[in-house]
Design a protein around this motif. Sequence first.
Motif, PDB file in Angstrom:
ATOM      1  N   ASN B  32     -24.628  11.712  40.038  1.00  0.00           N
ATOM      2  CA  ASN B  32     -23.371  12.460  39.998  1.00  0.00           C
ATOM      3  C   ASN B  32     -23.702  13.835  39.414  1.00  0.00           C
ATOM      4  O   ASN B  32     -24.406  13.918  38.395  1.00  0.00           O
ATOM      5  CB  ASN B  32     -22.344  11.753  39.115  1.00  0.00           C
ATOM      6  N   TYR B  49     -17.336  18.571  40.603  1.00  0.00           N
ATOM      7  CA  TYR B  49     -18.258  17.461  40.499  1.00  0.00           C
ATOM      8  C   TYR B  49     -18.494  16.891  41.889  1.00  0.00           C
ATOM      9  O   TYR B  49     -17.694  17.097  42.806  1.00  0.00           O
ATOM     10  CB  TYR B  49     -17.786  16.387  39.522  1.00  0.00           C
ATOM     11  N   VAL B  51     -20.222  13.304  43.918  1.00  0.00           N
ATOM     12  CA  VAL B  51     -20.784  11.959  43.842  1.00  0.00           C
ATOM     13  C   VAL B  51     -21.762  11.702  44.987  1.00  0.00           C
ATOM     14  O   VAL B  51     -22.372  10.625  45.036  1.00  0.00           O
ATOM     15  CB  VAL B  51     -19.690  10.879  43.814  1.00  0.00           C
ATOM     16  N   ARG B  94     -25.455  12.756  35.841  1.00  0.00           N
ATOM     17  CA  ARG B  94     -25.514  11.445  35.226  1.00  0.00           C
ATOM     18  C   ARG B  94     -25.808  10.414  36.300  1.00  0.00           C
ATOM     19  O   ARG B  94     -25.515  10.628  37.471  1.00  0.00           O
ATOM     20  CB  ARG B  94     -24.263  11.098  34.449  1.00  0.00           C
ATOM     21  N   THR B  97     -21.115   6.483  36.710  1.00  0.00           N
ATOM     22  CA  THR B  97     -19.876   6.872  36.043  1.00  0.00           C
ATOM     23  C   THR B  97     -19.900   6.568  34.555  1.00  0.00           C
ATOM     24  O   THR B  97     -19.379   7.310  33.755  1.00  0.00           O
ATOM     25  CB  THR B  97     -18.678   6.170  36.704  1.00  0.00           C
ATOM     26  N   SER B  99     -22.466   6.475  32.485  1.00  0.00           N
ATOM     27  CA  SER B  99     -23.638   6.994  31.774  1.00  0.00           C
ATOM     28  C   SER B  99     -23.324   8.321  31.098  1.00  0.00           C
ATOM     29  O   SER B  99     -22.411   9.029  31.509  1.00  0.00           O
ATOM     30  CB  SER B  99     -24.798   7.212  32.740  1.00  0.00           C
ATOM     31  N   LEU B 101     -23.691  12.283  30.236  1.00  0.00           N
ATOM     32  CA  LEU B 101     -24.071  13.485  30.980  1.00  0.00           C
ATOM     33  C   LEU B 101     -25.310  14.095  30.355  1.00  0.00           C
ATOM     34  O   LEU B 101     -25.476  14.080  29.140  1.00  0.00           O
ATOM     35  CB  LEU B 101     -22.957  14.531  30.901  1.00  0.00           C
TER      36      LEU B 101
END
Lengths: 112, 112
Positions: B32, B49, B51, B94, B97, B99, B101
């Motif tokens: 991400n 952001y 994904v 990261r 989700t 984890s 940053l």
Amino acid sequence: EDKVVQSPLSLVVHEGDTVTLNCSYEVTNFRSLLWYKQEKKAPTFLFMLTSSGIEKKSGRLSSILDKKELFSILNITATQTGDSAVYLCAAHYGGSQGNLIFGKGTKLSVKP
Amino acid sequence: SQTIHQWPATLVQPVGSPLSLECTVEGTSNPNLYWYRQAAGRGLQLLFYSVGIGQISSEVPQNLSASRPQDRQFILSSKKLLLSDSGFYLCAWRASTGSPLHFGNGTRLTVT
């Protein structure tokens, strides 16, 4: 509105002192609380807290989360000049993406 | 181990000129990816952001755009810079989700 509030905004201490930095949060679907240290450039990861009352420790730094009162503290014992930095708190919140909302930071200055 | 590279470190651009900031991550797949802006006294603000390749979500409508042409590459762009675009831009990644940053070293952009 989701928010993260850190206090104090700045702090000046002398080497050897112990400091406590505060972070309170109000977010929807809270998932975890993160602490970062930012010196000149990139914030570096310190801790991620998901459970209340369980202290995380790394050397002279420790942190704990209170999910009932919606706050976290970061403690630094026996401070050194190298601890001088901005300390950022962030709340991980929301649905499947779960993004972070950051506080404005606490600027810590440790004098020799 | 994973590393994140962000460049340039500093940039001075005139109002109305274009912008391209690049960020790459090594040592991980399908991270991400995030662009943040840090303004004095305002904390870290999430801009975009992603994904996955070609998937971009915008958090704040403004003069900027982002693209993810490859799995580990994230680009922040503008066609015409404004004075208000000045700030410290941080790329982050990261693994998932939940984890923490991890940030790049940032780009200090001054629009004159």
